[in-house]
Design an enzyme around this catalytic site. Structure first.
Site, PDB file in Angstrom:
ATOM      1  N   GLU A 211       0.842  -1.206   0.000  1.00  0.00           N
ATOM      2  CA  GLU A 211       0.000   0.000   0.000  1.00  0.00           C
ATOM      3  C   GLU A 211       0.870   1.246   0.000  1.00  0.00           C
ATOM      4  OE1 GLU A 211      -3.268  -0.011  -0.603  1.00  0.00           O
ATOM      5  OE2 GLU A 211      -2.994  -2.167  -0.746  1.00  0.00           O
TER       6      GLU A 211
ATOM      7  N   TRP B 291       1.611   1.836  -3.432  1.00  0.00           N
ATOM      8  CA  TRP B 291       0.607   2.574  -4.222  1.00  0.00           C
ATOM      9  C   TRP B 291       0.873   4.080  -4.140  1.00  0.00           C
ATOM     10  CZ3 TRP B 291      -2.773   1.560  -7.937  1.00  0.00           C
ATOM     11  CH2 TRP B 291      -3.229   0.264  -8.104  1.00  0.00           C
TER      12      TRP B 291
HETATM   13  P1  FAD Z   1      -3.415   2.193   5.176  1.00  0.00           P
HETATM   14  O1  FAD Z   1      -4.243   1.123   4.589  1.00  0.00           O
HETATM   15  O2  FAD Z   1      -2.971   2.023   6.559  1.00  0.00           O
HETATM   16  O3  FAD Z   1      -2.154   2.359   4.204  1.00  0.00           O
HETATM   17  C1  FAD Z   1      -0.907   2.914   4.633  1.00  0.00           C
HETATM   18  C2  FAD Z   1      -0.512   4.050   3.713  1.00  0.00           C
HETATM   19  O4  FAD Z   1      -0.349   3.596   2.370  1.00  0.00           O
HETATM   20  C3  FAD Z   1      -1.521   5.164   3.629  1.00  0.00           C
HETATM   21  O5  FAD Z   1      -1.391   6.043   4.707  1.00  0.00           O
HETATM   22  C4  FAD Z   1      -1.184   5.805   2.289  1.00  0.00           C
HETATM   23  O6  FAD Z   1      -0.094   6.693   2.387  1.00  0.00           O
HETATM   24  C5  FAD Z   1      -0.774   4.610   1.457  1.00  0.00           C
HETATM   25  N1  FAD Z   1      -1.922   4.115   0.697  1.00  0.00           N
HETATM   26  C6  FAD Z   1      -2.838   3.207   1.075  1.00  0.00           C
HETATM   27  N2  FAD Z   1      -3.724   2.987   0.084  1.00  0.00           N
HETATM   28  C7  FAD Z   1      -3.359   3.773  -0.943  1.00  0.00           C
HETATM   29  C8  FAD Z   1      -3.885   4.002  -2.256  1.00  0.00           C
HETATM   30  N3  FAD Z   1      -4.945   3.349  -2.729  1.00  0.00           N
HETATM   31  N4  FAD Z   1      -3.265   4.911  -3.049  1.00  0.00           N
HETATM   32  C9  FAD Z   1      -2.161   5.562  -2.620  1.00  0.00           C
HETATM   33  N5  FAD Z   1      -1.625   5.387  -1.381  1.00  0.00           N
HETATM   34  C10 FAD Z   1      -2.218   4.510  -0.559  1.00  0.00           C
HETATM   35  N6  FAD Z   1      -4.743   8.827  -0.060  1.00  0.00           N
HETATM   36  C11 FAD Z   1      -4.116   9.920   0.395  1.00  0.00           C
HETATM   37  O7  FAD Z   1      -3.115   9.798   1.124  1.00  0.00           O
HETATM   38  N7  FAD Z   1      -4.540  11.173   0.060  1.00  0.00           N
HETATM   39  C12 FAD Z   1      -5.625  11.376  -0.753  1.00  0.00           C
HETATM   40  O8  FAD Z   1      -5.961  12.521  -1.051  1.00  0.00           O
HETATM   41  C13 FAD Z   1      -6.343  10.230  -1.218  1.00  0.00           C
HETATM   42  N8  FAD Z   1      -7.449  10.363  -1.970  1.00  0.00           N
HETATM   43  C14 FAD Z   1      -8.123   9.229  -2.407  1.00  0.00           C
HETATM   44  C15 FAD Z   1      -9.269   9.377  -3.213  1.00  0.00           C
HETATM   45  C16 FAD Z   1      -9.966   8.251  -3.646  1.00  0.00           C
HETATM   46  C17 FAD Z   1     -11.176   8.416  -4.531  1.00  0.00           C
HETATM   47  C18 FAD Z   1      -9.518   6.957  -3.282  1.00  0.00           C
HETATM   48  C19 FAD Z   1     -10.256   5.742  -3.742  1.00  0.00           C
HETATM   49  C20 FAD Z   1      -8.385   6.806  -2.506  1.00  0.00           C
HETATM   50  C21 FAD Z   1      -7.659   7.935  -2.070  1.00  0.00           C
HETATM   51  N9  FAD Z   1      -6.497   7.815  -1.277  1.00  0.00           N
HETATM   52  C22 FAD Z   1      -5.846   8.941  -0.848  1.00  0.00           C
HETATM   53  C23 FAD Z   1      -5.889   6.486  -1.050  1.00  0.00           C
HETATM   54  C24 FAD Z   1      -6.326   5.757   0.240  1.00  0.00           C
HETATM   55  O9  FAD Z   1      -7.716   5.749   0.353  1.00  0.00           O
HETATM   56  C25 FAD Z   1      -5.718   6.381   1.501  1.00  0.00           C
HETATM   57  O10 FAD Z   1      -4.333   6.544   1.350  1.00  0.00           O
HETATM   58  C26 FAD Z   1      -5.976   5.489   2.737  1.00  0.00           C
HETATM   59  O11 FAD Z   1      -7.353   5.291   2.909  1.00  0.00           O
HETATM   60  C27 FAD Z   1      -5.387   6.159   3.959  1.00  0.00           C
HETATM   61  O12 FAD Z   1      -5.726   5.458   5.110  1.00  0.00           O
HETATM   62  P2  FAD Z   1      -4.642   4.692   5.966  1.00  0.00           P
HETATM   63  O13 FAD Z   1      -3.479   5.586   6.254  1.00  0.00           O
HETATM   64  O14 FAD Z   1      -5.352   4.090   7.109  1.00  0.00           O
HETATM   65  O15 FAD Z   1      -4.174   3.566   4.939  1.00  0.00           O
END
Ligand code: FAD
Length: 473
Positions: free
Chosen positions: A271, A274
């Site tokens: 992730e 990503w």
């Molecule tokens: P975790 O699941 O704990 O993942 C750890 C880290 O991995 C995240 O903090 C993030 O930096 C990265 N990550 C995880 N999933 C993704 C992904 N699909 N794409 C890119 N990086 C990812 N993320 C943002 O940081 N900023 C945004 O503005 C943003 N906008 C989004 C808009 C849409 C429509 C969608 C579908 C996704 C978006 N995301 C965005 C990606 C993702 O949803 C978030 O990074 C994630 O939900 C953050 O929660 P977490 O830190 O608990 O993720």
């Protein structure tokens, strides 16, 4: 200050630990730490409301770690930095590289200007595990498919470096002539919307470390499958901390890998991959935030309808999973990734509203709003990006809800007016018989709206529009 002192310009690296540019700058002994709110050069990418709230608190926390010596400014960094260098009589400015196109252009201008005046700039990588441009296919072209990018490109390249120590003994110096107080940046919203965000977050470097610690103790053990359950605490919620650089991806990567090595850890690291992929896409496609990566989508028959858009933004579409997500966003500044996909798909596929509307709303309301991740994800959802979700995949909010919010915990948390409905109808109240609705205290159109579109019909409409686009290519 003397010529032997240095300036460290904080940007998206609001931390002291694992901060490569700050560490090098600290060898000067005396450092002037600086932050500039540069809406002038950001233009349409100036931070949204939720990000500004976060920034306010993050700067307060950083300032406390710097013994109150952070100098903050608002305005055009192309004027502020050269002026500061000249006034303070320092020889070198240090910063960690940023990757947004407008920042790249601005930083190149500042560096050229300083060099022409006999000053030097030293920049480092701190925010990405593999900087854009370093991961390429064997033929030298950029990857467009995530799995290849990550598995072959990233994991095949040099492993991310270990995190660096905090700077040792440094004399922090403040510009008492021109620096503003953090409050004077006027970052807090005029309406007290931010009050509801506060209980959900601890901003700053120590807040980020605590969040990581909590995730290591709990969520990571269930991450691989648990990351899809929006009601459960199985995701890291590190995204805003990563966005503001309160923690580096290197710190997260190594902390997770140090504890153990299993499928949950691999999934979490992918992730982070990503995030790297999004930055890589932005690097090679600077128009990513506005223009479809696949230009045939320029002809897509998007609908223009402010009433539909407003219902989506306010969490009043009548579709519980979508409304729960949009309300989570408004109330906490965050939306779980699974629900971002459901709410995003509903906007662009069921409502046929342009993905730019979703991107803009998220930009304003997410505390983790990030130019690369947000625009790449919206293009992915709309089907017009690189390695995008196939056009025929329309997330069904009812089946998604039944699968990932089986007991309705998430919907009941954010759509309390439906809390009394039995699980069977919670994700589709329009199917509930009248006596069930009345026993549950739900009055369609009064306590909770009816669905603003028919899910089946709108899905068919989207599929025909996408198929026509595909035929015409
Ligand atoms: P975790 O699941 O704990 O993942 C750890 C880290 O991995 C995240 O903090 C993030 O930096 C990265 N990550 C995880 N999933 C993704 C992904 N699909 N794409 C890119 N990086 C990812 N993320 C943002 O940081 N900023 C945004 O503005 C943003 N906008 C989004 C808009 C849409 C429509 C969608 C579908 C996704 C978006 N995301 C965005 C990606 C993702 O949803 C978030 O990074 C994630 O939900 C953050 O929660 P977490 O830190 O608990 O993720």
């Amino acid at each position: 200050m003397t010529k032997s002192a240095a300036i460290h310009w904080f940007r998206q690296d609001l931390r002291l630990a694992d901060n490569p540019a700050l560490l090098v700058a600290s060898a000067h002994g005396t450092v002037l730490p600086v932050y500039i709110l540069d809406d002038h050069n950001a233009g349409q990418h100036a931070m949204g409301g939720a990000s500004r709230w976060w920034l306010h608190h993050s700067l307060l926390s950083l300032n406390a770690s710097l013994d109150g010596k952070l100098s903050v400014y608002a305005g055009d960094a192309c004027e502020i930095i050269p002026d500061l260098v000249a006034r303070m009589g320092v020889s070198t400015v240090y910063w960690n590289r940023c990757h947004e196109p407008w920042r790249i252009r601005r930083d190149a201008r500042i560096e050229a200007d300083l060099n022409a005046r006999g000053f030097s700039v030293q920049s480092c990588n701190s925010s990405l595990l593999w900087e854009p441009g370093t991961v390429k296919k064997t033929d030298g072209t950029p990857y467009r498919v995530f799995t290849h990018f990550y598995r072959k490109g990233c994991l095949g390249a040099e492993a991310p470096r270990a995190p660096l120590q905090r700077p040792g003994k440094v004399k922090w110096h403040r510009d008492t002539m021109a620096a503003k107080e953090i409050d004077e940046l006027d970052l807090l919203p005029r309406i007290p919307w931010h009050r509801q965000l506060e209980p959900h977050w601890t901003t700053g470097e120590f807040g980020a470390a605590a969040r990581l610690e909590e995730f290591l103790e709990g969520g990571i053990w269930q991450y691989k499958d648990g990351r899809d359950l929006p009601a459960k605490p199985f995701v890291s919620r590190l995204s805003p901390h990563l966005r503001f650089g309160e923690i580096s991806p290197h710190q997260a990567w190594h902390a997770i890998r140090a504890v153990f090595d299993d499928e949950h850890v691999d999934k979490f690291c992918s992730e982070l991959g990503w995030r790297e992929f999004s930055y890589n896409l932005l690097h090679h496609n600077p128009d990513l935030p506005r223009r479809n990566l696949q230009s045939r989508f320029d002809r897509f028959p998007w609908v223009d309808d402010d009433t539909l858009l407003s219902a989506w933004q306010r969490g009043l579409t009548g579709v519980p999973m979508v409304d729960a997500g949009m309300r989570e966003l408004w109330q906490t500044g965050y939306m779980h990734n699974r629900v971002r996909m459901i709410a995003g798909s509903f906007l662009v596929k069921n409502l046929l509203l342009h993905w730019n509307h979703g991107e803009r709303w998220f930009w304003d309301t997410l505390v983790d709003a990030d130019l690369a991740n947000n625009s790449a994800s919206w293009q992915w959802i709309a089907g017009c990006g690189a390695d995008a979700v196939p056009y025929f995949r329309v997330f069904n909010p009812v089946t998604q809800g039944r699968k990932f919010d089986k007991n309705g915990e998430y919907v009941r948390r954010y759509v309390p007016e439906l809390a009394g409905l039995p699980d069977k109808f919670l994700h589709c109240p329009w199917e509930a018989p009248a006596h069930v609705l009345s026993q549950s205290g739900v009055e369609p159109g009064i306590t909770y709206p009816g669905p603003i579109v028919d899910l089946r019909e709108s899905r068919e409409r989207a599929l025909s529009a996408f198929a026509a686009l595909k035929r015409d290519k």
